[in-house]
Design a protein around this motif. Structure first.
Motif, PDB file in Angstrom:
ATOM      1  N   ASP A 396     -10.619   2.132  -4.365  1.00  0.00           N
ATOM      2  CA  ASP A 396      -9.758   1.388  -3.200  1.00  0.00           C
ATOM      3  C   ASP A 396      -9.490   0.130  -3.846  1.00  0.00           C
ATOM      4  O   ASP A 396      -8.114   0.603  -3.762  1.00  0.00           O
ATOM      5  N   ARG A 397      -9.994  -0.620  -4.130  1.00  0.00           N
ATOM      6  CA  ARG A 397      -9.079  -1.974  -4.876  1.00  0.00           C
ATOM      7  C   ARG A 397      -8.562  -1.463  -6.240  1.00  0.00           C
ATOM      8  O   ARG A 397      -6.946  -1.832  -6.266  1.00  0.00           O
ATOM      9  N   LEU A 398      -8.546  -0.557  -6.688  1.00  0.00           N
ATOM     10  CA  LEU A 398      -7.913  -0.283  -8.069  1.00  0.00           C
ATOM     11  C   LEU A 398      -6.454   0.361  -7.780  1.00  0.00           C
ATOM     12  O   LEU A 398      -5.327   0.325  -8.531  1.00  0.00           O
ATOM     13  N   ARG A 399      -6.410   0.997  -6.311  1.00  0.00           N
ATOM     14  CA  ARG A 399      -5.786   2.296  -6.567  1.00  0.00           C
ATOM     15  C   ARG A 399      -4.444   0.836  -5.582  1.00  0.00           C
ATOM     16  O   ARG A 399      -3.389   1.159  -6.279  1.00  0.00           O
ATOM     17  N   ARG A 400      -5.262   0.491  -4.545  1.00  0.00           N
ATOM     18  CA  ARG A 400      -4.290  -0.847  -4.284  1.00  0.00           C
ATOM     19  C   ARG A 400      -2.888  -1.325  -4.894  1.00  0.00           C
ATOM     20  O   ARG A 400      -2.226  -1.606  -4.757  1.00  0.00           O
ATOM     21  N   GLU A 401      -3.770  -2.005  -6.251  1.00  0.00           N
ATOM     22  CA  GLU A 401      -3.124  -2.475  -7.186  1.00  0.00           C
ATOM     23  C   GLU A 401      -2.457  -1.684  -7.772  1.00  0.00           C
ATOM     24  O   GLU A 401      -0.999  -2.435  -8.203  1.00  0.00           O
ATOM     25  N   ALA A 402      -2.277  -0.606  -8.233  1.00  0.00           N
ATOM     26  CA  ALA A 402      -2.020   0.291  -9.432  1.00  0.00           C
ATOM     27  C   ALA A 402      -0.883   0.567  -8.502  1.00  0.00           C
ATOM     28  O   ALA A 402       0.194   0.979  -8.381  1.00  0.00           O
ATOM     29  N   GLU A 403      -0.815   1.056  -6.644  1.00  0.00           N
ATOM     30  CA  GLU A 403      -0.335   0.320  -6.002  1.00  0.00           C
ATOM     31  C   GLU A 403       0.934  -0.538  -5.957  1.00  0.00           C
ATOM     32  O   GLU A 403       1.849  -0.628  -5.689  1.00  0.00           O
ATOM     33  N   GLU A 404       0.675  -1.308  -5.905  1.00  0.00           N
ATOM     34  CA  GLU A 404       1.076  -2.468  -5.302  1.00  0.00           C
ATOM     35  C   GLU A 404       1.952  -2.951  -6.892  1.00  0.00           C
ATOM     36  O   GLU A 404       3.464  -3.113  -6.868  1.00  0.00           O
ATOM     37  N   LYS A 405       1.285  -2.642  -7.693  1.00  0.00           N
ATOM     38  CA  LYS A 405       1.917  -2.889  -9.321  1.00  0.00           C
ATOM     39  C   LYS A 405       3.438  -1.528  -9.490  1.00  0.00           C
ATOM     40  O   LYS A 405       4.688  -2.034  -9.357  1.00  0.00           O
ATOM     41  N   GLU A 406       3.771  -0.137  -8.790  1.00  0.00           N
ATOM     42  CA  GLU A 406       3.967   0.400  -8.740  1.00  0.00           C
ATOM     43  C   GLU A 406       5.076   0.130  -8.053  1.00  0.00           C
ATOM     44  O   GLU A 406       6.616   0.206  -8.590  1.00  0.00           O
ATOM     45  N   HIS A 407       5.071  -0.113  -6.943  1.00  0.00           N
ATOM     46  CA  HIS A 407       5.839  -0.764  -5.926  1.00  0.00           C
ATOM     47  C   HIS A 407       6.388  -1.946  -6.369  1.00  0.00           C
ATOM     48  O   HIS A 407       7.630  -2.037  -5.668  1.00  0.00           O
ATOM     49  N   LEU A 408       5.931  -3.065  -6.992  1.00  0.00           N
ATOM     50  CA  LEU A 408       6.657  -4.071  -7.878  1.00  0.00           C
ATOM     51  C   LEU A 408       7.499  -3.714  -8.907  1.00  0.00           C
ATOM     52  O   LEU A 408       8.789  -4.220  -9.170  1.00  0.00           O
ATOM     53  N   ALA A 409       7.327  -2.349  -9.538  1.00  0.00           N
ATOM     54  CA  ALA A 409       7.985  -1.985 -10.724  1.00  0.00           C
ATOM     55  C   ALA A 409       9.683  -1.306  -9.390  1.00  0.00           C
ATOM     56  O   ALA A 409       9.571  -0.638 -10.261  1.00  0.00           O
ATOM     57  N   LEU A 410       9.440  -0.760  -8.775  1.00  0.00           N
ATOM     58  CA  LEU A 410      10.060  -0.087  -8.108  1.00  0.00           C
ATOM     59  C   LEU A 410      11.097  -1.057  -6.618  1.00  0.00           C
ATOM     60  O   LEU A 410      11.947  -0.038  -6.247  1.00  0.00           O
ATOM     61  N   HIS A 411      10.999  -2.224  -6.700  1.00  0.00           N
ATOM     62  CA  HIS A 411      11.373  -2.430  -5.954  1.00  0.00           C
ATOM     63  C   HIS A 411      11.272  -4.200  -5.895  1.00  0.00           C
ATOM     64  O   HIS A 411      11.040  -5.128  -6.868  1.00  0.00           O
ATOM     65  N   ASP A 412      12.143  -4.825  -5.348  1.00  0.00           N
ATOM     66  CA  ASP A 412      13.025  -5.502  -4.728  1.00  0.00           C
ATOM     67  C   ASP A 412      12.094  -6.647  -3.723  1.00  0.00           C
ATOM     68  O   ASP A 412      11.711  -6.292  -3.253  1.00  0.00           O
ATOM     69  N   PRO A 413      11.457  -7.994  -5.375  1.00  0.00           N
ATOM     70  CA  PRO A 413      10.493  -8.987  -3.980  1.00  0.00           C
ATOM     71  C   PRO A 413      11.048  -9.393  -3.227  1.00  0.00           C
ATOM     72  O   PRO A 413      10.097  -9.470  -2.064  1.00  0.00           O
ATOM     73  N   LEU A 414      12.223  -9.689  -3.572  1.00  0.00           N
ATOM     74  CA  LEU A 414      13.012 -10.894  -2.434  1.00  0.00           C
ATOM     75  C   LEU A 414      13.000 -10.216  -1.189  1.00  0.00           C
ATOM     76  O   LEU A 414      12.867 -10.497   0.250  1.00  0.00           O
TER      77      LEU A 414
END
Length: 844
Positions: A396-414
């Motif tokens: 689950d933690r690896l999945r969350r980290e992967a989802e977070e990285k994918e989200h950061l790769a596709l979304h503006d952090p601000l």
């Protein structure tokens, strides 16, 4: 929640949703059914006259047999198997149906209450169950022709049918009770509940033999008791052995079930279900201390198989299991007393970097309370659960980290909006969906006007707050019509998935512009966030993401340049055409080969008639297109990054020519224009210093002309470069004075030597009083600041005379001379003599 772990919501639910109420209603229904049938028999056959010795003896036998019970476990329920078939057969032989029911109910109730210690709802259900069971047996026996002692084949068959049917009815009713109380899927396990039928056949056979023997001598009852005990002990041993093998099978199936769970939530359900069922508990819980960002929690599996999550709050009733948090298994017996469950077990479950606790409470009656043997089995289950839960947590933690990285790769952090990459993906999907539809998507590109001033004046925190507010407003305005994205900096994009007409996109763009014009409150400040918006609509303006976004960008810059606020893409606005790109390549080659010509236009002091210097200007003669005006190739150079080498080329040629003039006795200065980007180049002062040294031109012989706009673009960085140039001794001039937006305070702080009035004001001073007023004010302002005033665009004698009278220090224009190539300028300069200056009139 009360101390038993039952949620308040369950206690407040309607009665038909409460398990106890449903089982109670079933019990009352069974009791009523038995009473009705008994009443019907009394009405039809009259009040029976019981055989009292047999009635008393059978009541006692029914009571005693409740001490000889074997439990057949089916998931969380159990079906009790006893030797009660023996007194039941004797009752069929010697009692009428109504008296038989009375004997079974009274004897069974006495045995349950005093021998097995049952109370409450369970006692009531079992009494009602036996009433129905005995009534079914009696009615079946008599319906099949049975009567008295079974001494014939017909009587034997009637007894077997009556007992087997009665036990089958009992198994069905017990399954129904478990289904109503715990799990509706219990019906699937009904065949397991019928595993005791062979035992029923054996006890029925013994009972038939005993009934026949009792007719010969009452001492047969003694032998019957011995045989019954032996049968009970043998069957119990068999069941115990089978349950031992079943525990091993259940442990194996438990590990397989853990491996088959897809996520942590389903895995927790499997762990709690199997722990509760295999350990014969009423309830199972998993206590998890804080892991990562998750707060401490308690997950409970209710009796209705619902997972109930609560935050972990340890109370007095929980103190019994807390030693398990430190790694010690805990066994709570029924005589522990105090608050909390009747009995229970708690074992540690290592999870990642913490230790959780798995516990079961309130053992079911069929196991007689938890023992150390149960605790050892529970620890084995917990060990398997620990490995599976730790693995699931890691996944689950690896999945969350992967989802977070994918989200950061596709979304503006601000702002949390999709970024450029994600926007292009969304645009491509929208274009694919509209391939066979005239209603294609539209792209609106928004760039905030003068946003840099907010960052420079108020700091990036305020700028970020403005960007977040803009993002929120755009999302609210667009709603479900499309998707908003932030492409970077102060640039946003809006994707409209389906647009019928360009007008529809323009209407939304106008609405967005109005929404952004509302002031943004930042503490006591009220800020405006206006935007320039470019629009491109598919398929009119393009049918692929890059083209559509690029043309929206072209339209946006056109809107910004024309100050219209909003603009739809027009081909004439697009400067990134193949011809333009080819021209940029040719310009790069011309600069590299030093093919650009530098011409010079004289600058004259009208009060002395002396030529004081010249302005160096670049000219480009293209081999195919001929002469290309500076207002075409200079923007090309600025846009393509060629302005620096172009500027350095002009600067070097100008200084070398100036050095030649000085060697020929002409004490002149040369003026060179700098682009806005030049002031952002920190190496410029060093380059200028090196060229001055190489050409042996004194710093005062060079004048660098800059526009107001170039200085105001980044005043801090510009002033730093200007200060270094001023320290070299280079003269600095503000070109196109009067067309920028600088304040008097800013001009006063800059290290400049002269201002150059833009020719747009000079050309019409002879006919336009407003331009004369502007020029007069500019001359007075420049002199007030201690600066020289230069006027360009002098093209006739009247203009020349007016500027002389107003006090301009230097004049430049076609009336004096057109720009000339270097050699022609040198000849003109050698043949030039000081002109006559009479009443502001110039003659060469």
């Amino acid at each position: 929640m009360d101390m038993t772990g039952t949620p308040d919501a369950e206690r407040r639910a309607p009665w038909w949703r409460r398990p106890e109420a449903r089982v109670g209603a079933l019990s009352l229904s069974l009791g009523a059914l038995t009473a009705l049938v008994a009443g019907w028999l009394v009405i039809r056959h009259g009040t029976p006259t019981p055989d009292w010795p047999w009635l008393v003896a059978l009541v006692a036998l029914f009571a005693v047999t409740e001490g000889f019970v074997v439990h057949l476990r089916v998931r969380r329920g159990s079906h009790a198997m006893s030797v009660s078939e023996i007194p039941l057969v004797l009752a069929l032989a010697h009692l009428d149906p109504v008296t038989l029911v009375l004997a079974r109910v009274v004897g069974g109730a006495v045995g349950l209450f005093f021998v097995r210690g049952q109370r409450g709802l369970k006692l009531g259900f079992n009494v009602a169950l036996w009433g129905v069971q005995s009534m079914v047996a009696a009615l079946t026996f008599h319906a099949l022709g049975g009567a008295g002692v079974p001494d014939s084949l017909q009587d034997w068959l009637a007894v077997y049918a009556a007992v087997l049917l009665a036990d089958t009815v009992a198994a069905v009713l017990v399954t129904a009770a478990i289904s109503l109380h715990d799990d509706p899927s219990e019906w699937r396990r009904l065949p397991l509940a019928l595993r005791g039928e062979p035992f029923v056949l054996v006890t029925t056979t013994v009972a038939i033999i005993s009934a026949i023997g009792v007719e010969q001598t009452p001492w047969t009852l003694v032998l019957l008791g011995v045989v019954s005990v032996i049968l009970y002990l043998a069957y119990r041993a068999l069941i115990t052995q089978q349950q031992g093998h079943a525990q091993v099978d259940e442990l194996y199936s438990f590990t397989r079930a853990l491996d088959g769970s897809a996520d942590t939530r389903s895995l927790i359900r499997v762990v709690l279900e199997r722990a509760r069922d295999q350990m014969r508990g009423a309830q199972a819980q998993l206590i998890v201390p804080q892991i990562d960002e998750h707060r401490p929690s308690r997950t409970r599996l209710s009796e209705q198989d619902r997972l109930v999550d609560t935050l972990l709050a340890i109370g007095p009733a929980d103190q019994w299991w807390t030693p398990a948090l430190t790694g010690a298994a805990v066994l709570r017996s029924s005589d522990s007393g105090g608050e909390g469950p009747r009995d229970g077990m708690a074992v540690p479950v290592p999870l990642a970097d913490v230790t959780g606790v798995l516990l079961v409470t309130d053992s079911l009656p069929d196991i007689g309370g938890y023992t150390p043997e149960h605790l050892r089995l529970f620890e084995a289950l917990a060990n398997h659960a620990s490995v599976a839960l730790a693995r699931a947590h890691l996944v689950d933690r690896l999945r969350r980290e992967a989802e977070e990285k994918e989200h950061l790769a596709l979304h503006d952090p601000l702002t949390g909006l999709p970024n450029r990459r994600h926007f292009l993906m969304l645009l491509e999907a929208a274009l694919d969906a509209a391939r066979h539809d005239d209603n294609g998507p539209a792209v609106l590109l928004l760039d905030l006007d003068r946003f840099k001033e907010v960052n420079d004046a108020l700091g990036h925190d305020t700028g970020d707050a403005v960007l977040r507010e803009v993002a929120a407003r755009l999302q609210q305005a667009v709603a479900d019509q499309g998707q908003v994205a932030r492409l970077g900096g102060d640039e946003f994009a809006v994707l409209l998935r389906r647009v019928r007409t360009v007008v529809e996109a323009v209407e939304l763009g106008s609405a967005l512009a109005r929404e952004l014009e509302r002031p943004v409150q930042r503490g006591p400040l009220s800020l405006n966030a206006r935007a320039s918006i470019g629009i491109a609509v598919a398929p009119i303006h393009g049918d692929d993401p890059q083209t559509l976004l690029g043309r929206a960008d072209v339209a946006m810059y056109a809107a910004k340049a024309t100050h219209t606020g909003l603009r739809v893409y027009l081909p004439e606005d697009d400067k990134n055409t193949p011809d333009r790109l080819a021209l940029i390549t040719d310009l790069r080659d011309a600069i590299d080969r030093r093919e650009l010509l530098v011409v010079f236009q004289p600058k004259l002091d009208p009060h002395t008639g002396q030529v004081t210097g010249a302005e160096a200007l670049a000219r480009w003669h293209h081999p195919t297109h001929g002469n290309i005006p500076p207002d075409q190739f200079i923007p090309l150079a600025e846009h393509s990054g060629l302005i620096r080498p172009l500027t350095l080329h002009v600067l070097e040629v100008a200084l070398r020519r100036c050095a030649a003039w000085r060697r020929n006795g002409h004490d002149l200065h040369v003026a060179v224009n700098l682009s806005p980007n030049s002031l952002l180049d920190p190496t410029l002062p060093e380059v200028v210093s090196r060229l001055l040294q190489q050409t042996n031109v004194p710093p005062s012989g060079l004048t660098l002309e800059l526009t107001e706009t170039s200085i105001m673009t980044n005043p801090v960085a510009a002033k730093e470069v200007l200060d270094q140039l001023h320290a070299l001794g280079v003269r600095l001039s503000i070109d196109d004075f009067g067309t920028g937006y600088s304040s008097l305070g800013r001009l006063r702080e800059l290290p400049i030597h002269e201002v150059k009035i833009d020719k747009s004001f000079v050309l019409r001073i002879a006919v336009d009083h407003r331009d004369r007023a502007v020029v007069r004010s500019a001359v007075q302002l420049g002199h007030a600041l201690g600066l020289d005033v230069v006027a360009e665009g002098v093209e006739d004698q009247d203009t020349y005379g007016y500027l002389v009278r107003e006090g301009c220090n230097i004049l430049q224009g076609y009336f004096i001379s057109r720009p000339m190539p270097p050699d022609e300028f040198a000849g003109w300069l050698a043949g030039h003599s000081a002109p006559n200056v009479i009443r502001g009139r110039f003659t060469a």
